[in-house]
Motif scaffolding. Structure first.
Motif, PDB file in Angstrom:
ATOM      1  N   UNK A  28       0.846  -1.179   0.028  1.00 35.84           N
ATOM      2  CA  UNK A  28      -0.002  -0.007  -0.008  1.00 35.84           C
ATOM      3  C   UNK A  28       0.747   1.419   0.177  1.00 35.84           C
ATOM      4  N   UNK A  29       0.964   1.916  -1.103  1.00 35.18           N
ATOM      5  CA  UNK A  29       1.611   2.961  -1.344  1.00 35.18           C
ATOM      6  C   UNK A  29       1.274   4.229  -0.393  1.00 35.18           C
ATOM      7  N   UNK A  30       0.002   4.455   0.111  1.00 33.74           N
ATOM      8  CA  UNK A  30      -0.431   5.411   1.057  1.00 33.74           C
ATOM      9  C   UNK A  30       0.093   5.136   2.377  1.00 33.74           C
ATOM     10  N   UNK A  31       0.705   4.026   2.862  1.00 34.66           N
ATOM     11  CA  UNK A  31       1.351   3.661   3.982  1.00 34.66           C
ATOM     12  C   UNK A  31       2.785   4.624   4.191  1.00 34.66           C
ATOM     13  N   UNK A  32       3.146   5.311   2.938  1.00 31.86           N
ATOM     14  CA  UNK A  32       4.601   5.918   3.114  1.00 31.86           C
ATOM     15  C   UNK A  32       4.668   7.137   2.512  1.00 31.86           C
ATOM     16  N   UNK A  33       5.454   8.017   3.313  1.00 26.50           N
ATOM     17  CA  UNK A  33       5.688   9.141   2.988  1.00 26.50           C
ATOM     18  C   UNK A  33       6.713   9.127   1.696  1.00 26.50           C
ATOM     19  N   UNK A  34       6.723  10.063   0.782  1.00 23.63           N
ATOM     20  CA  UNK A  34       7.657   9.658  -0.366  1.00 23.63           C
ATOM     21  C   UNK A  34       8.486  11.160  -0.616  1.00 23.63           C
ATOM     22  N   UNK A  72       0.230  13.964  -4.413  1.00 27.21           N
ATOM     23  CA  UNK A  72       0.287  12.554  -4.609  1.00 27.21           C
ATOM     24  C   UNK A  72      -1.205  12.057  -4.890  1.00 27.21           C
ATOM     25  N   UNK A  73      -1.333  10.903  -5.535  1.00 27.37           N
ATOM     26  CA  UNK A  73      -2.743  10.452  -5.896  1.00 27.37           C
ATOM     27  C   UNK A  73      -2.394   8.993  -5.259  1.00 27.37           C
TER      28      UNK A  73
END
Length: 129
Positions: A28-34, A72-73
């Motif tokens: 899940x990408x939304x679990x990480x700051x980027x 981000x999306x």
């Protein structure tokens, strides 16, 4: 494990714009700051922008503040970097990386280079004068 692919780089003239994308696969990408980094030839990598998990908290380095916009999306597993008014000194390989700390960022001052992984392969941005 999250895998990252950057795209959108190219050769432009000073004053032009580019939009970079960082697309992730895996967990899940939304679990990480980027974070977005860049590395110019012969220089160390530089954290230029970062965004928290939900996109509420953002960071810009002084070098890009006012010219670059991060967003981000999470539904598309993608982080964007809109780069306007590009300058020759923006020439570098740009890549994104996942924050490994798991921190819930409430302030831009919390972002730190050491908290991010090595990132993807990168995309070249070249700005001619």
């Amino acid at each position: 494990q999250v895998q990252l692919v950057e795209s959108g780089g190219g050769l432009v003239q000073a004053g032009d714009s580019l939009s970079l994308s960082c697309t992730a696969s895996g967990r899940a990408f939304g679990n990480y700051a980027v974070g977005w980094f860049r590395q110019a030839l012969g220089k160390e990598r530089e954290l230029i922008s970062a965004i928290s998990k939900a996109g509420i908290t953002v960071y810009y380095s002084d070098a890009v503040k006012g010219r670059f916009t991060i967003s981000r999306d999470n539904a598309k597993n993608t982080v964007y970097l809109q780069m306007d008014n590009l300058k020759p000194e923006d020439t570098a390989v740009y890549y994104c990386a996942i924050d490994r700390s798991g921190r819930a960022y409430s302030s831009s001052s919390q972002f730190a280079t050491a908290d991010f992984g090595s990132g993807g392969q990168g995309t070249q941005v070249t700005v001619s004068s």
